[in-house]
Design an enzyme around this catalytic site. Structure first.
Site, PDB file in Angstrom:
ATOM      1  N   ASP A 146     -58.079  26.408  34.567  1.00  0.00           N
ATOM      2  CA  ASP A 146     -58.202  25.508  35.714  1.00  0.00           C
ATOM      3  C   ASP A 146     -58.852  24.209  35.260  1.00  0.00           C
ATOM      4  OD1 ASP A 146     -58.474  24.547  38.486  1.00  0.00           O
ATOM      5  OD2 ASP A 146     -58.030  26.622  38.998  1.00  0.00           O
ATOM      6  N   HIS A 190     -54.324  21.457  38.175  1.00  0.00           N
ATOM      7  CA  HIS A 190     -55.455  22.328  37.810  1.00  0.00           C
ATOM      8  C   HIS A 190     -55.513  22.511  36.295  1.00  0.00           C
ATOM      9  CE1 HIS A 190     -56.964  23.501  41.754  1.00  0.00           C
ATOM     10  NE2 HIS A 190     -55.718  23.565  42.177  1.00  0.00           N
ATOM     11  N   GLU A 232     -51.378  22.751  44.416  1.00  0.00           N
ATOM     12  CA  GLU A 232     -52.291  21.616  44.517  1.00  0.00           C
ATOM     13  C   GLU A 232     -52.153  20.637  43.347  1.00  0.00           C
ATOM     14  OE1 GLU A 232     -55.872  23.624  47.084  1.00  0.00           O
ATOM     15  OE2 GLU A 232     -55.982  23.873  44.914  1.00  0.00           O
TER      16      GLU A 232
HETATM   17  C1  ACM Z   1     -55.082  28.254  45.895  1.00  0.00           C
HETATM   18  O1  ACM Z   1     -55.935  28.776  46.606  1.00  0.00           O
HETATM   19  N1  ACM Z   1     -55.177  26.978  45.571  1.00  0.00           N
HETATM   20  C2  ACM Z   1     -53.958  28.997  45.389  1.00  0.00           C
END
Ligand code: ACM
Ligand code: ZN
Length: 760
Positions: free
Chosen positions: A207, A268, A332
């Site tokens: 991440d 991420h 995201e």
């Molecule tokens: C997530 O909670 N961004 C998969």
């Protein structure tokens, strides 16, 4: 020996309280969790004695002996009996047998317990393993002890069970990037997952905040990407060597759990880009993100070298994980960098893409090909629907159920993990009583009652729902103990909703069985959540003449309390009726489980106050805000600061630039309509009322209005001073919090003060 003694003593205390009789009879209620599909309790019992033997049939003998060995070891730890494993036997035995003609699914089993023998049959070793987990759960919960426990009759009631899971995917995800969790922790959770027949461990390995898996071709990923400097200067670090990964995967496989790695892309990815900035759009340099939320710097989609880099990584990771699935994240991913990057824009042109959303889809499709070339299947979060879903993808529906429903309607498999129900980083009670969490009141029954295939999903698509998973994100789970506190017992509710047929689910039964299951978790030293005493809105209760405190807890357990300053114990006074005070007191109250175990203590100070006099000063509408500059962190850092001239603003809805170092001080007056006790909270650093510090969050990670106080105020206008320091504490920026302060009379909802009552 000392340990044995302690455990035995602890158990005696527990047994005294609980009615967890150490003698089991045919009337003992059964605690198997998840509840089997079909279970009939019979008369009689079967006792495990030192002479009991495991008998393994001839088919797949090696695998059966391995399973027998797994449970033999566990039984030996708890009972001290060294049970033999034999090829034949008909009485005083636990027989394990593969029977392919059985009318259960591949993970199912049939279990028959008579007074003479225990017989477990299944089509597969996995089914036998689950059958044996049910056998363990028919025994007293101390069977999970790691040390011999004295004074227990190892007896189980006779039953006939035919069982199989409702869903093939029964998962838990652990994020090890926000806070690293070591191999021992992971193995401990795998043990518990196996006890409750869960079979998928989704390991969120990379991440923005950490890269946690060794990649030999790119050593900087672990060297650089696994070390984060937090805003307070502390270092957070951790990664797994490939040997450790193999060790965990093998440990999981012994428990019939498949490990699914997640390597996040295209977003991420800041930990990777810090190590290898050449695969970003801007070229860096970067530092690992030391705050939560979403990062703008992502992999460059216009650079072919990015895909070579990712392919190399995938090529190294895939052989470590023998399971079918590879999770590529996909969630995201902000498009800001791509929109400004010439290479990304060129890619959009060359590939005839409409926009950067289609570029995301292009990215995922390209990665999918790499995964398919290894014969694996790709999972992605539901954002991979964006710009067109990759043909073979399985979708993990997290933002809601809609992504899952859409994907299923397109013929894709889905795993349900909607955040509203299944994100276990949420707290399990009221904000004023629980430790920090991303949100609150996601209670056990809420998870339990989640239905992965509800009527929202058309019946003809339900076969695409592989199952459900709970997700353990760790932004606020800074210690392994707290991660467990969030995970348990809700993971057991998830296990049951994934395994037990909908028609057999019954929350009251689950909650009753949980009382025994929690004792099993005690044997594994799991720090599970126990409902906290709730009711009072603050932990400091002001009163004028007298006050009454009323408590409850979310599972209606008894509560015990003291008012002499001592910590409550199981034999302290039972809370039965509301507690009234006309004198100052310290109430210490805790929830008492049937096992005799207590929740953390909630301490409430009851304090007599005189009404703070109101001011009759003439004031003008609006409040004043002043600003000071500098690298400020604590309240003491603003002492003696040079403050700007005040600006008059109408309320607290004032949004400073988050990168703008400094502090803001709001001053003015608010009004209360009557003499009385008022409750306050704020997510800012400090709130003073009439010159007195009422809320202090100085240096504290504050995500919600945990810090509460009450004070006695005379009807009319009172001065306030509210300080907000533009700091990053524990990864959360104070400026992300709700501004201002909230207030209420007792029992009403805390709200921002009415804007019309604000003045300066
Ligand atoms: C997530 O909670 N961004 C998969
Ligand atoms: Zn780019």
């Amino acid at each position: 020996m000392k340990k044995i003694l302690i455990i035995s003593c602890l158990w005696c205390c527990i047994a005294l309280f609980t009615g967890y009789a150490t003698t089991v009879t045919q009337d003992t209620p059964l605690n198997i969790t998840p509840t089997p599909k079909s279970l009939v309790q019979k008369s009689g019992t079967f006792a495990i004695t030192p002479k009991t033997v495991f008998v393994t049939g001839k088919t797949q003998r090696d695998e059966l002996q391995k399973i027998a060995g797994y449970f033999q070891t566990k039984i030996q730890h708890a009972t001290g009996y060294d049970l033999a494993i034999k090829n034949s036997g008909s009485s005083n035995c636990i027989s394990l047998q593969i029977d392919r003609s059985l009318k259960v699914g591949d993970e199912g089993y049939q279990l028959s317990v008579t007074s003479k023998r225990v017989s477990v049959k299944a089509k597969t070793p996995q089914g036998l393993f689950y059958g044996m987990q049910s056998v363990m759960q028919l025994l007293p919960p101390q069977i999970e002890s790691e040390q011999p426990v004295e004074g227990i009759d190892w007896v189980m009631p006779c039953v006939e069970i035919s069982d199989e899971p409702a869903y093939g995917y029964r998962g838990m995800m652990l994020d090890v990037c926000r806070h690293f969790h070591d191999v021992e922790f992971v193995k401990k959770q795998l043990d518990i997952m196996a006890m409750f027949k869960m079979n998928r461990f989704h390991w969120h390995l990379t991440d923005d905040q950490l890269w946690t898996i060794e990649i030999k071709k790119y050593p900087r990923l672990a060297q650089v990407g696994s070390v984060r400097r937090n805003a307070d200067g502390s270092i957070h670090r951790g990664f797994y060597t490939q040997e450790q990964i193999k060790e965990v995967v093998a440990y999981a496989a012994d428990r019939f759990i498949t490990v699914i790695p997640e390597i996040e892309l295209p977003g991420h990815a800041l930990a990777a880009l810090t190590a290898y900035p050449e695969y970003s759009c801007t070229g860096g340099p970067f530092e690992l993100r030391n705050k939560w939320s979403i990062e703008e710097n992502v992999y460059c989609a216009g650079n072919d070298k990015t895909f070579e880099f990712l392919e190399d990584i995938i090529n190294e990771v895939i052989p470590l994980f023998p399971g079918k699935y590879f999770h590529i994240g996909g969630d995201e991913c902000p498009k800001k960098r791509w929109d400004a990057c010439p290479k990304c824009q060129q890619r959009i042109k060359d590939e005839n893409l409409k926009d950067s959303h289609e570029l995301q889809s292009y990215f995922i499709h390209r990665i999918e090909k790499i995964i398919l070339a290894h014969g694996k299947s790709m999972i992605g979060w539901d954002e991979i629907l964006e710009g067109g879903l990759a043909p073979s993808a399985t979708v993990m529906s997290w933002r809601g159920e809609e992504g899952g429903i859409t994907a299923a309607s397109m013929g894709h498999d889905v795993i349900m993990t909607p955040s509203k129900w299944l994100y276990v980083d949420a707290g399990q009670g009221a904000v004023e009583a629980e430790p920090i969490a991303i949100k609150f009141a996601v209670m056990l029954d809420k998870i339990y009652n989640y239905d992965p295939s509800s009527e929202k999903i058309p019946e003809n698509l339900r076969h695409h729902v592989l199952g459900a998973q709970c997700n353990m994100w760790t932004e606020y789970a800074v210690t392994p103990e707290y991660t467990e506190y969030l995970l348990y017992p809700r993971m057991l509710a998830l296990a049951e909703l994934d395994w037990t047929p909908k028609t057999k689910k019954d929350y009251n039964s689950f909650a009753r069985r949980l009382d025994s299951q929690l004792v099993r978790l005690d044997m594994h030293h799991i720090n599970y959540h126990i409902p906290m005493p709730e009711g009072p809105m603050a932990n400091r209760i002001a009163y004028i003449d007298n006050t009454t405190l009323t408590f409850h807890n979310s599972r209606n357990y008894p509560m015990v309390y003291t008012i002499d300053g001592n910590e409550p114990n199981a034999s302290s006074t039972k809370y039965e009726t509301p507690l009234s005070f006309d004198h100052d007191a310290t109430v210490k109250i805790a929830t008492l489980l049937p096992s005799g175990k207590l929740s953390p203590t909630r301490t409430i100070e009851v304090v007599k106050e005189n009404l703070m006099p109101a001011t009759d000063k003439a004031t003008q509408p609006g409040i004043e805000v002043r600003r000071t500059e500098g690298n400020l962190y604590f309240v003491k850092d603003v002492e003696g600061a040079y403050w700007s001239d005040p600006e008059v603003v109408k309320d607290f809805d004032f949004k400073p630039n988050i990168d703008d170092k400094g502090a803001y001080c709001y001053t003015g007056y608010f009004e209360v309509p009557a003499d009385g006790i008022y409750y306050f909270s704020s997510e800012m650093d400090e709130l003073q009322i009439d010159g007195r510090v009422v809320i202090s969050n100085d240096g504290k990670l504050i995500r919600h209005s945990h810090t509460r106080n009450s004070i006695a105020l005379q009807k009319g206008k009172h001065a306030f001073r509210l300080l907000m320091i533009n700091n990053n504490i524990g990864g959360y920026l104070r400026t992300w919090n709700n501004k201002g302060f909230i207030m209420a009379t007792e029992g009403s909802e805390l709200k921002l003060p009415d804007i019309h009552t604000l003045s300066h």
